[in-house]
Write an enzyme that holds these catalytic residues in place. Structure first.
Site, mmCIF file in Angstrom:
data_model
loop_
_atom_site.group_PDB
_atom_site.id
_atom_site.type_symbol
_atom_site.label_atom_id
_atom_site.label_comp_id
_atom_site.label_asym_id
_atom_site.label_seq_id
_atom_site.Cartn_x
_atom_site.Cartn_y
_atom_site.Cartn_z
ATOM 1 N N HIS A 164 -27.443 -45.441 -7.935
ATOM 2 C CA HIS A 164 -27.840 -44.849 -6.652
ATOM 3 C C HIS A 164 -26.554 -44.752 -5.836
ATOM 4 O O HIS A 164 -25.935 -45.784 -5.562
ATOM 5 C CB HIS A 164 -28.854 -45.732 -5.933
ATOM 6 C CG HIS A 164 -30.156 -45.856 -6.663
ATOM 7 N ND1 HIS A 164 -31.160 -46.714 -6.267
ATOM 8 C CD2 HIS A 164 -30.617 -45.227 -7.778
ATOM 9 C CE1 HIS A 164 -32.187 -46.589 -7.099
ATOM 10 N NE2 HIS A 164 -31.874 -45.714 -8.028
ATOM 11 N N ARG B 127 -31.954 -57.659 -9.085
ATOM 12 C CA ARG B 127 -32.019 -58.191 -7.717
ATOM 13 C C ARG B 127 -30.886 -59.152 -7.399
ATOM 14 O O ARG B 127 -30.903 -59.807 -6.373
ATOM 15 C CB ARG B 127 -33.351 -58.931 -7.495
ATOM 16 C CG ARG B 127 -34.558 -58.077 -7.772
ATOM 17 C CD ARG B 127 -34.947 -57.244 -6.562
ATOM 18 N NE ARG B 127 -35.972 -56.272 -6.890
ATOM 19 C CZ ARG B 127 -36.203 -55.165 -6.202
ATOM 20 N NH1 ARG B 127 -35.462 -54.879 -5.151
ATOM 21 N NH2 ARG B 127 -37.146 -54.332 -6.558
ATOM 22 N N TYR C 13 -30.144 -52.957 -7.902
ATOM 23 C CA TYR C 13 -30.468 -52.261 -6.654
ATOM 24 C C TYR C 13 -29.629 -52.691 -5.450
ATOM 25 O O TYR C 13 -29.706 -52.078 -4.395
ATOM 26 C CB TYR C 13 -31.950 -52.452 -6.333
ATOM 27 C CG TYR C 13 -32.858 -51.718 -7.288
ATOM 28 C CD1 TYR C 13 -32.534 -50.441 -7.741
ATOM 29 C CD2 TYR C 13 -34.046 -52.290 -7.744
ATOM 30 C CE1 TYR C 13 -33.367 -49.760 -8.617
ATOM 31 C CE2 TYR C 13 -34.893 -51.607 -8.620
ATOM 32 C CZ TYR C 13 -34.544 -50.348 -9.055
ATOM 33 O OH TYR C 13 -35.371 -49.659 -9.907
ATOM 34 N N HIS D 220 -29.479 -48.611 -16.076
ATOM 35 C CA HIS D 220 -29.576 -48.422 -14.625
ATOM 36 C C HIS D 220 -28.922 -49.621 -13.951
ATOM 37 O O HIS D 220 -29.147 -50.752 -14.358
ATOM 38 C CB HIS D 220 -31.048 -48.306 -14.212
ATOM 39 C CG HIS D 220 -31.268 -47.688 -12.863
ATOM 40 N ND1 HIS D 220 -30.766 -48.255 -11.705
ATOM 41 C CD2 HIS D 220 -31.913 -46.560 -12.477
ATOM 42 C CE1 HIS D 220 -31.107 -47.489 -10.672
ATOM 43 N NE2 HIS D 220 -31.798 -46.451 -11.114
ATOM 44 N N GLU E 10 -40.504 -44.099 -15.075
ATOM 45 C CA GLU E 10 -40.130 -45.311 -14.327
ATOM 46 C C GLU E 10 -41.223 -45.847 -13.430
ATOM 47 O O GLU E 10 -41.053 -46.892 -12.821
ATOM 48 C CB GLU E 10 -38.967 -44.989 -13.388
ATOM 49 C CG GLU E 10 -37.625 -44.816 -14.003
ATOM 50 C CD GLU E 10 -36.594 -44.627 -12.901
ATOM 51 O OE1 GLU E 10 -36.863 -43.859 -11.961
ATOM 52 O OE2 GLU E 10 -35.539 -45.263 -12.995
ATOM 53 N N GLU F 33 -27.480 -40.638 -9.282
ATOM 54 C CA GLU F 33 -28.884 -40.220 -9.193
ATOM 55 C C GLU F 33 -29.168 -39.453 -7.901
ATOM 56 O O GLU F 33 -28.737 -39.866 -6.816
ATOM 57 C CB GLU F 33 -29.781 -41.475 -9.274
ATOM 58 C CG GLU F 33 -31.268 -41.153 -9.242
ATOM 59 C CD GLU F 33 -32.146 -42.354 -9.607
ATOM 60 O OE1 GLU F 33 -31.632 -43.380 -10.087
ATOM 61 O OE2 GLU F 33 -33.361 -42.250 -9.389
ATOM 62 N N HIS G 262 -37.830 -37.925 -6.668
ATOM 63 C CA HIS G 262 -36.835 -37.834 -5.596
ATOM 64 C C HIS G 262 -36.589 -36.376 -5.200
ATOM 65 O O HIS G 262 -36.433 -36.071 -4.012
ATOM 66 C CB HIS G 262 -35.517 -38.482 -6.023
ATOM 67 C CG HIS G 262 -35.643 -39.951 -6.300
ATOM 68 N ND1 HIS G 262 -34.606 -40.719 -6.748
ATOM 69 C CD2 HIS G 262 -36.713 -40.783 -6.191
ATOM 70 C CE1 HIS G 262 -35.027 -41.968 -6.907
ATOM 71 N NE2 HIS G 262 -36.296 -42.026 -6.581
ATOM 72 N N HIS H 161 -35.168 -38.667 -14.694
ATOM 73 C CA HIS H 161 -36.243 -39.631 -14.443
ATOM 74 C C HIS H 161 -37.509 -38.824 -14.197
ATOM 75 O O HIS H 161 -37.574 -38.036 -13.256
ATOM 76 C CB HIS H 161 -35.932 -40.502 -13.220
ATOM 77 C CG HIS H 161 -34.865 -41.518 -13.473
ATOM 78 N ND1 HIS H 161 -34.166 -42.140 -12.472
ATOM 79 C CD2 HIS H 161 -34.395 -42.038 -14.632
ATOM 80 C CE1 HIS H 161 -33.301 -42.993 -13.000
ATOM 81 N NE2 HIS H 161 -33.416 -42.944 -14.310
ATOM 82 N N ASP I 208 -39.781 -42.227 -0.896
ATOM 83 C CA ASP I 208 -39.622 -42.459 -2.330
ATOM 84 C C ASP I 208 -40.766 -43.317 -2.863
ATOM 85 O O ASP I 208 -40.681 -44.535 -2.860
ATOM 86 C CB ASP I 208 -38.261 -43.153 -2.549
ATOM 87 C CG ASP I 208 -37.967 -43.395 -4.011
ATOM 88 O OD1 ASP I 208 -38.749 -42.949 -4.866
ATOM 89 O OD2 ASP I 208 -36.941 -44.047 -4.299
ATOM 90 N N HIS J 37 -43.095 -43.410 -6.269
ATOM 91 C CA HIS J 37 -43.404 -42.838 -7.580
ATOM 92 C C HIS J 37 -44.912 -42.906 -7.839
ATOM 93 O O HIS J 37 -45.565 -43.851 -7.421
ATOM 94 C CB HIS J 37 -42.686 -43.628 -8.683
ATOM 95 C CG HIS J 37 -41.193 -43.592 -8.553
ATOM 96 N ND1 HIS J 37 -40.356 -44.144 -9.493
ATOM 97 C CD2 HIS J 37 -40.385 -43.068 -7.606
ATOM 98 C CE1 HIS J 37 -39.100 -43.974 -9.117
ATOM 99 N NE2 HIS J 37 -39.089 -43.328 -7.971
ATOM 100 N N ASP K 80 -34.063 -37.053 -10.702
ATOM 101 C CA ASP K 80 -35.341 -37.760 -10.640
ATOM 102 C C ASP K 80 -36.349 -36.794 -10.016
ATOM 103 O O ASP K 80 -36.144 -36.323 -8.894
ATOM 104 C CB ASP K 80 -35.181 -39.033 -9.784
ATOM 105 C CG ASP K 80 -36.452 -39.866 -9.709
ATOM 106 O OD1 ASP K 80 -37.505 -39.288 -9.376
ATOM 107 O OD2 ASP K 80 -36.394 -41.076 -9.965
HETATM 108 ZN ZN LIG Z 1 -37.476 -43.640 -6.715
HETATM 109 ZN ZN LIG Z 2 -32.887 -45.112 -9.814
#
Ligand SMILES: [Zn+2]
Ligand SMILES: [Zn+2]
Length: 285
Positions: free
Chosen positions: A110, A40, A73, A70, A262, A146, A183, A217, A230, A232, A180
């Site tokens: 991403h 973050r 974000y 990874h 994830e 991704e 996704h 993923h 999105d 999960h 993923d």
């Molecule tokens: Zn996701």
């Molecule tokens: Zn990701």
């Protein structure tokens, strides 16, 4: 003899990056994914020599076969806001440096969101920034793009767009892809039937190539095919049948690709321990 599948989850680095190994082993991982810093924030102080040493020692003593990283974000190379895109490029280079220091080679990213600029321009810009960042790196870390769900203004929610980004880059050798499953479902790939899965994988092979598939993923999807949302879900609780995860676990084209769980949960490690055991049981060979 039954070969141990490459399966694991996203593991916390609380208390130091080296702690990820013991955490991963405790839930049955043979591979795992980490952030090398808080996801973050833009930047964090450099990893100390001690932290790097501890990590390498833990890696040497561990049964874990591969570690995937990874990125945080905040990074958005595709942003129409120049300051955000510039900051993102610098933050990505910093993430690459952290991988270089730890001796890790696969960094999932991403690709970005256009935030109003439009997909085409955004994709071109992502490729340009990837090149400029890779130019400044030591060439030992691969950026693993991704596949996204297509939520909001995010780009790269189709195999074609992923391919477009890589084909616009000069440093193609350092660009690969991450699939993923959540996704893919949200983006509109029919991953909810065995025929749909095979058709999707054929398309992957044709457009992207299995040799460039570096990370999977494994997430179920709370939202249906083509929802572009999105969310999960734990395995078996979303729209992707468990049979499809069994197909993936037994797909010989994917046996060398790390498969990472994830889906967040209040008791994520307990959930992932169960899911890892389930995925291992699915392997038939
Ligand atoms: Zn996701
Ligand atoms: Zn990701």
């Amino acid at each position: 003899m039954k070969q141990e599948p490459l399966v694991g989850c996203h593991v916390s680095i609380a208390g130091g990056v080296h702690n990820a190994f013991a955490r991963a082993e405790s839930v049955g991982c043979t591979t795992f994914q980490i952030f090398t810093k808080s996801n973050r924030v833009w930047f964090e102080k450099k990893l100390s020599d001690q932290a790097i040493e501890n990590f390498k020692q833990a890696a040497g003593a561990s049964t874990i076969k591969s570690v995937v990283v990874h990125t945080g974000y905040l990074i958005n190379l595709g942003s129409g806001k120049k300051e955000t895109a510039e900051l993102s490029a610098n933050a990505l280079l910093d993430e690459i440096r952290r991988c270089e220091h730890l001796g890790l080679h696969d960094l999932v990213l991403h690709p970005g969101s256009h935030v109003g600029m439009g997909e085409e321009k955004s994709i071109t810009q992502i490729a340009q920034y990837l090149d400029s960042v890779l130019e400044r790196s030591e060439g030992r870390v691969t950026i693993v793009l991704e596949l996204m769900a297509g939520q909001g203004t995010s780009v790269a929610s189709s195999f074609e767009q992923l391919h477009q980004i890589r084909s616009l880059c000069h440093h193609k050798k350092l660009i690969a892809y991450c699939l993923d499953t959540c996704h893919a479902c949200a983006a509109g790939y029919d991953i909810v039937s065995a025929d749909g899965y095979q058709a999707m994988m054929q398309q992957w092979d044709k457009i992207l190539g299995f040799e460039h598939l570096k990370v999977i993923h494994l997430n179920d999807s709370k939202c249906k095919v083509g929802s572009h949302v999105d969310r999960h879900a734990p395995l078996g609780e979303g729209f992707i049948p468990l049979d499809i995860f069994a197909e993936i676990m037994n797909d010989r084209r994917l046996s060398d690709v790390p498969k990472i769980l994830e889906t967040p949960s209040d008791a994520a490690m307990k959930l992932w321990a169960r899911e890892i055991a389930l995925l291992k049981e699915m392997v038939k060979n």
